[in-house]
Design a protein around this motif. Structure first.
Motif, PDB file in Angstrom:
ATOM      1  N   GLU A   9       6.600 -12.168 -59.551  1.00  0.00           N
ATOM      2  CA  GLU A   9       7.712 -11.218 -59.529  1.00  0.00           C
ATOM      3  C   GLU A   9       8.847 -11.709 -60.414  1.00  0.00           C
ATOM      4  O   GLU A   9       9.447 -10.946 -61.158  1.00  0.00           O
ATOM      5  CB  GLU A   9       8.229 -11.027 -58.102  1.00  0.00           C
ATOM      6  CG  GLU A   9       7.387 -10.066 -57.302  1.00  0.00           C
ATOM      7  CD  GLU A   9       7.792 -10.048 -55.842  1.00  0.00           C
ATOM      8  OE1 GLU A   9       8.987 -10.195 -55.554  1.00  0.00           O
ATOM      9  OE2 GLU A   9       6.889  -9.898 -54.992  1.00  0.00           O
ATOM     10  N   GLN A  13       6.387  -9.138 -63.232  1.00  0.00           N
ATOM     11  CA  GLN A  13       5.169  -8.370 -63.014  1.00  0.00           C
ATOM     12  C   GLN A  13       5.407  -7.276 -61.965  1.00  0.00           C
ATOM     13  O   GLN A  13       5.947  -7.558 -60.897  1.00  0.00           O
ATOM     14  CB  GLN A  13       4.067  -9.308 -62.534  1.00  0.00           C
ATOM     15  CG  GLN A  13       2.703  -8.729 -62.734  1.00  0.00           C
ATOM     16  CD  GLN A  13       1.635  -9.662 -62.217  1.00  0.00           C
ATOM     17  OE1 GLN A  13       1.826 -10.324 -61.211  1.00  0.00           O
ATOM     18  NE2 GLN A  13       0.541  -9.715 -62.903  1.00  0.00           N
ATOM     19  N   PRO A  14       5.012  -6.020 -62.277  1.00  0.00           N
ATOM     20  CA  PRO A  14       5.210  -4.959 -61.278  1.00  0.00           C
ATOM     21  C   PRO A  14       4.240  -5.136 -60.116  1.00  0.00           C
ATOM     22  O   PRO A  14       3.213  -5.807 -60.266  1.00  0.00           O
ATOM     23  CB  PRO A  14       4.899  -3.682 -62.066  1.00  0.00           C
ATOM     24  CG  PRO A  14       4.000  -4.112 -63.165  1.00  0.00           C
ATOM     25  CD  PRO A  14       4.377  -5.528 -63.499  1.00  0.00           C
ATOM     26  N   PRO A  15       4.530  -4.537 -58.949  1.00  0.00           N
ATOM     27  CA  PRO A  15       3.626  -4.670 -57.805  1.00  0.00           C
ATOM     28  C   PRO A  15       2.251  -4.089 -58.122  1.00  0.00           C
ATOM     29  O   PRO A  15       2.137  -3.128 -58.879  1.00  0.00           O
ATOM     30  CB  PRO A  15       4.312  -3.847 -56.704  1.00  0.00           C
ATOM     31  CG  PRO A  15       5.696  -3.619 -57.163  1.00  0.00           C
ATOM     32  CD  PRO A  15       5.719  -3.728 -58.639  1.00  0.00           C
ATOM     33  N   ASP A 188       0.453  -1.923 -63.783  1.00  0.00           N
ATOM     34  CA  ASP A 188       0.364  -1.806 -62.325  1.00  0.00           C
ATOM     35  C   ASP A 188      -1.071  -1.817 -61.827  1.00  0.00           C
ATOM     36  O   ASP A 188      -1.331  -2.155 -60.675  1.00  0.00           O
ATOM     37  CB  ASP A 188       1.030  -0.502 -61.860  1.00  0.00           C
ATOM     38  CG  ASP A 188       2.492  -0.461 -62.247  1.00  0.00           C
ATOM     39  OD1 ASP A 188       3.338  -0.705 -61.382  1.00  0.00           O
ATOM     40  OD2 ASP A 188       2.795  -0.202 -63.436  1.00  0.00           O
ATOM     41  N   TYR A 213       2.842   5.669 -62.923  1.00  0.00           N
ATOM     42  CA  TYR A 213       2.788   4.334 -63.526  1.00  0.00           C
ATOM     43  C   TYR A 213       2.853   4.432 -65.046  1.00  0.00           C
ATOM     44  O   TYR A 213       2.428   5.426 -65.638  1.00  0.00           O
ATOM     45  CB  TYR A 213       1.505   3.621 -63.095  1.00  0.00           C
ATOM     46  CG  TYR A 213       1.371   3.548 -61.596  1.00  0.00           C
ATOM     47  CD1 TYR A 213       2.153   2.673 -60.851  1.00  0.00           C
ATOM     48  CD2 TYR A 213       0.498   4.393 -60.913  1.00  0.00           C
ATOM     49  CE1 TYR A 213       2.066   2.621 -59.475  1.00  0.00           C
ATOM     50  CE2 TYR A 213       0.398   4.349 -59.530  1.00  0.00           C
ATOM     51  CZ  TYR A 213       1.185   3.460 -58.817  1.00  0.00           C
ATOM     52  OH  TYR A 213       1.102   3.417 -57.452  1.00  0.00           O
ATOM     53  N   GLU A 214       3.333   3.351 -65.635  1.00  0.00           N
ATOM     54  CA  GLU A 214       3.491   3.344 -67.083  1.00  0.00           C
ATOM     55  C   GLU A 214       2.212   2.856 -67.763  1.00  0.00           C
ATOM     56  O   GLU A 214       1.569   1.907 -67.304  1.00  0.00           O
ATOM     57  CB  GLU A 214       4.659   2.424 -67.454  1.00  0.00           C
ATOM     58  CG  GLU A 214       5.088   2.579 -68.894  1.00  0.00           C
ATOM     59  CD  GLU A 214       6.343   1.771 -69.215  1.00  0.00           C
ATOM     60  OE1 GLU A 214       6.405   0.592 -68.857  1.00  0.00           O
ATOM     61  OE2 GLU A 214       7.251   2.351 -69.842  1.00  0.00           O
TER      62      GLU A 214
END
Ligand SMILES: [Cu+2]
Length: 317
Positions: A9, A13-15, A188, A213-214
């Motif tokens: 985190e 880093q995204p969840p 993600d 999400y991207e």
């Protein structure tokens, strides 16, 4: 999330939102902590060496070198830990990702076709069959070159930039590219794969959380690379069916798909879009270059080039 995940985190880093992602996260967490320990260890060793072998204490160089074997043992341990990480964890995890694909009837198959600077998606529609694609049919209004005469392609869904998938169902994405090498990366979902012209590279993941999400391109692919982003929307099954219906209705009424992404500042504004370059010796498309007045052909020349027979870019039907 356990406390070990703090370092992931901390590094931005995204969840995780995929079924397999926690395995990747565990390896990343361990590697980051291991590298942090190595960084601290080697820094302490470096400072110790600077002090221990300073000129005042060691006025003359000693050719015998270090007599202690501590550093040899330390280096051997580091190599052993790295070998265990690679052979015991990283390679088996990678092998599972590339060898154990979900069965075809269970997974949602989507073709992802990258181009400068967007991702196109091709879904088979209600009949479950992809229509034939032909590179010679690619145009601004038909970015994937779907054959209008192929019945299997009549109900196909083509979107640019945004893809919807249902939650808790494996998605197999077959990656390819129309121009240069791109990389389809969904942080993600903990998944990425290169999109290479002339290759079909399958990747797969199972989204476990609904949301938006991207999607980003992870290969430097040109001047507009920074803007090559997209969206992956993970829907509930009902929302996904609604989206499919909406797309199918749009495909039925819309004859002109959305215009291609605008060129970013600094990109040459030449008329040809990737994939629509005419074959050698073929008729040249009218130049849309507004920058150089000298580049636009004389009206008499336009008369010669424009009405070339059989070169209409509009697909029939
Ligand atoms: Cu790209």
């Amino acid at each position: 999330m356990n406390s070990l995940a703090l370092i992931n985190e901390f590094l931005g880093q995204p969840p995780n939102a995929s079924a397999h992602g926690f395995q990747i996260d565990h390896i990343l967490e361990f590697c980051h902590w291991f590298m942090a320990a190595l960084f601290v260890g080697w820094s302490v060793f470096f400072i110790y060496v600077l002090l221990r072998f300073r000129k005042r204490r060691q006025p003359h160089a000693d050719h015998a070198g270090v007599r202690s074997h501590i550093s040899t043992h330390l280096e051997f341990s580091v190599v052993m830990i790295e070998a265990v990480l690679l052979l015991g964890f990283a390679i088996p995890l990678w092998a599972r990702r590339v060898n154990q694909f979900p069965p075809g009837n269970e997974a949602l198959l989507v073709h992802v076709v990258a181009q400068q600077f967007s991702f196109n998606y091709h879904l088979p529609g209600a009949d479950g069959q992809f229509g034939r694609r032909d590179v010679n049919l690619v145009s601004n209004s038909n970015p994937l070159g779907i054959d209008p005469n192929d019945p299997a392609g009549k109900d196909d869904i083509v979107t640019t930039g945004e893809l919807h998938v249902p939650v808790n169902r494996p998605v197999v994405a077959e990656l390819s590219s129309k121009d240069v090498i791109h990389d389809y990366f969904v942080p993600d979902m903990r998944i990425a794969g290169d999109a290479i012209p002339g290759s079909l590279i399958p990747i797969w993941f199972t989204p476990v959380k609904t949301g938006t999400y991207e999607v980003i391109c992870a290969q430097l692919c040109g001047l507009g690379h920074y803007g090559m982003k997209g969206t992956l929307v993970v829907d509930s099954p009902q929302d996904y069916q609604a989206w499919l219906k909406e797309r199918a209705e749009l495909a039925g009424t819309q004859t002109t798909p959305p215009a291609p992404a605008q060129r970013p500042p600094g990109e040459p504004t030449g008329g040809a879009t990737p994939g629509t370059i005419p074959p050698p010796g073929g008729p040249k498309p009218p130049t849309a270059d507004a920058e150089g007045a000298g580049a636009s052909p004389h009206p008499a020349q336009q008369l010669h080039t424009a009405p070339a027979s059989g070169a209409s870019p509009t697909p029939g039907g």
